[in-house]
Design a protein around this motif. Sequence first.
Motif, short mmCIF file in Angstrom:
data_model
loop_
_atom_site.label_atom_id
_atom_site.label_comp_id
_atom_site.label_asym_id
_atom_site.label_seq_id
_atom_site.Cartn_x
_atom_site.Cartn_y
_atom_site.Cartn_z
N SER A 343 -4.60 -62.91 -9.08
CA SER A 343 -5.58 -62.85 -10.24
C SER A 343 -5.06 -63.93 -11.44
O SER A 343 -3.83 -63.88 -11.74
N LEU A 344 -6.43 -63.57 -12.56
CA LEU A 344 -6.27 -63.94 -13.81
C LEU A 344 -5.43 -63.04 -14.38
O LEU A 344 -5.07 -63.14 -15.65
N LEU A 345 -5.17 -61.88 -14.16
CA LEU A 345 -4.48 -61.16 -15.30
C LEU A 345 -2.79 -61.18 -15.06
O LEU A 345 -1.79 -60.26 -15.53
N ASP A 346 -2.47 -61.58 -13.63
CA ASP A 346 -1.44 -61.84 -13.11
C ASP A 346 -0.64 -62.36 -15.04
O ASP A 346 1.15 -61.91 -14.73
N SER A 384 -7.83 -53.24 -11.25
CA SER A 384 -7.14 -52.82 -9.87
C SER A 384 -4.90 -52.82 -10.37
O SER A 384 -4.77 -51.55 -9.86
N PRO A 385 -4.55 -53.20 -11.54
CA PRO A 385 -3.28 -53.15 -11.94
C PRO A 385 -4.03 -51.90 -12.73
O PRO A 385 -2.19 -51.21 -12.84
N LEU A 386 -5.19 -51.77 -13.84
CA LEU A 386 -4.87 -50.74 -14.09
C LEU A 386 -4.65 -49.65 -13.33
O LEU A 386 -3.75 -48.28 -13.99
N GLU A 387 -5.01 -48.66 -12.54
CA GLU A 387 -5.28 -47.48 -11.34
C GLU A 387 -3.75 -48.20 -11.00
O GLU A 387 -3.35 -46.67 -10.66
N GLN A 388 -3.20 -49.05 -10.85
CA GLN A 388 -1.92 -48.87 -10.60
C GLN A 388 -1.13 -48.47 -11.12
O GLN A 388 0.08 -47.62 -11.02
N GLY A 389 -1.58 -48.88 -12.61
CA GLY A 389 -0.53 -48.25 -14.01
C GLY A 389 -0.68 -46.71 -13.62
O GLY A 389 -0.06 -45.28 -14.28
N ARG A 390 -1.91 -46.06 -13.92
CA ARG A 390 -2.16 -44.89 -13.94
C ARG A 390 -1.39 -44.13 -12.87
O ARG A 390 -0.93 -42.63 -12.67
#
Length: 455
Positions: A343-346, A384-390
Motif C-alpha cells: 500500500s502507499l501508506l506502508d 484499511s489501516p485506520l479501521e485496524q487502529g480503531r
Amino acid sequence: MQIDATFREVLVFDGIDDGDVETVTAAFGTVDVTVRGRVSGGTCPDCRGSSDRVHDSYQRRLKDLPLAGQSVVIHLTVRRFLCGTADCPRRTFAEPFAQLTDPYACCTSRLGHILERVGLALAGWAGARPTAQLGFRVGRMTLLRRVMALPDPQPGTPRVLGVDDFATRRGQTYSTVLTCGGTHRVVDVLPTRESGPLAAWLTTHPGVEIICRDRAGAYAEGARLGAPTTIQVADRFHPCQGIGRAVKTCVAAHRECLNAPTSPEKADIKARSHDSARVGPAPDGRRAQRKKAAHALIHELLAQGRSRRAIARHLGWGLNTILRYARAATWEDTLRNNRPRPSLLDPYKPYLERRFAAGHTNVTRLHHELPTNRATGHRLAHASPLEQGRARRTEGRPGPAVPNWMPPPNTSATSARFSPSASASRSPPGLTPSTPANCPASPTSPSTCSAISTR
C-alpha cells in the motif's frame, strides 16, 4: 338478401324511438341497417328554439351488437336544421339521437357499455382478442379510451381508515395516502404528511371510527384534532418493524456478552484449521487433485528428456505454468498464498498508529498531516489501516447502550407484557440469557422494553 324491416325494427330497435328503419340487408355475415330520423324537426341546443328547416344531411356508420352471430352495422342519416332565432350564435345544428348513440361516436350506446365492461375486466390486448369471436372486433386502444373516459368512482367515508406516508420523490417530497381498511383501496391522497391536511380531511368526512396509522407524531395529532372520538391503532407492519429494530440493537449491544469463552483445545483446533485454510485446499479436494496430477505429469515428461517448451506445446499449456510446476519440488509448493498487497501508506503506518494511540482518529485531519501529502490517492485509501487502529483501540470495550428511540408504554397492559419478570417466566428452561454485571444494557432492561412499545 332483403329482410322484413318491421321484424328487424322490433327485434333490433326495441326501446329506441329516435329513428325509423328503412331497409335491412344481410350479406356475407354482416347485417346493414339503414335508419333515418323519426321526428320532423329539432331543437337548437343553444337557444332551445324549434326548427323544421332542413339545411342538409350526412351519413354516420355505427357498429352495433351482433345478432345471431352476424355483425350489425347501422347506416344512420343525420339531418342538419337551420336555427330560426335571429340572435342565436348557432346557425345550424344536427339532429340528436340520444337513445341510439352519442355525438361523434362510432358505435351505439349499448355496444359502448359492453366495451366498457370488457375493458374494465381485461384491459388492452387481453380484451381485444376475444372481441373478434364475440362479433364486434375492436382494438386495444379503443378499450383503453373507453375505460379512461369513465368517471372516477366516488368512494364513501370508510369505517376503518388507513393512514400512511409514501414518497413521491424519495428523500425530498412525501405525501399521505388514505386507504379503506375494508376494501384496501385508495380513498384520497393528501399533498403533505403534516397534521393539518389530515385533520381537515377528517373534519369534512365524518364517520371514521378506527384510524390505522403508523407511529408518526403528525398523524397522531391530526387524528386527535380532526376526529377526537376515533380509536387509533397501529398497523401490523410498524410494531413488527419496531420490535425487530429493538432486538437488533439489543443483540448488537450484547455482542461481547454472547460470545462464550473458547477452551484451549478448541482454540488450538481452530488455529490449525485457519492455518490450513490459509495455505490452500485440503489434499483430497478437487483443486489439490488437479495440481497433484499436473505436477506428476510434468515431472514424468521431464524425466523422459523432453524440454519445457516441448512439454508446453504438447500439453497446450502456457510456458509459465510449465515452469512453475517444473521448479516445484512437491505439488504443495504450487499452492499460492494470499499475501497482502503493498500500500502507499506502508511508510506512514507507524506514524498513523502513534496518532491513533494518542486519540486522533479523524481521517481527513490525518490525511493533511502526512508529510506534503506524498501519499497520493483519495483520502479514503486510509480506511484499511485506520479501521485496524480503531479495532485495536476498541478491544475490550463494552458495546453502546440501547438508545431509547421509542416512547415509554402508556398502559399497564403494555408494561406487564414487556416486564422483565414476564419475559423470564415465558422463556424456555435453560435458554434464559445470563448477562455479566458490567454489561452496559440488559435484554430485559426497562429501556429495551420501552423500545418496542407503541404509541
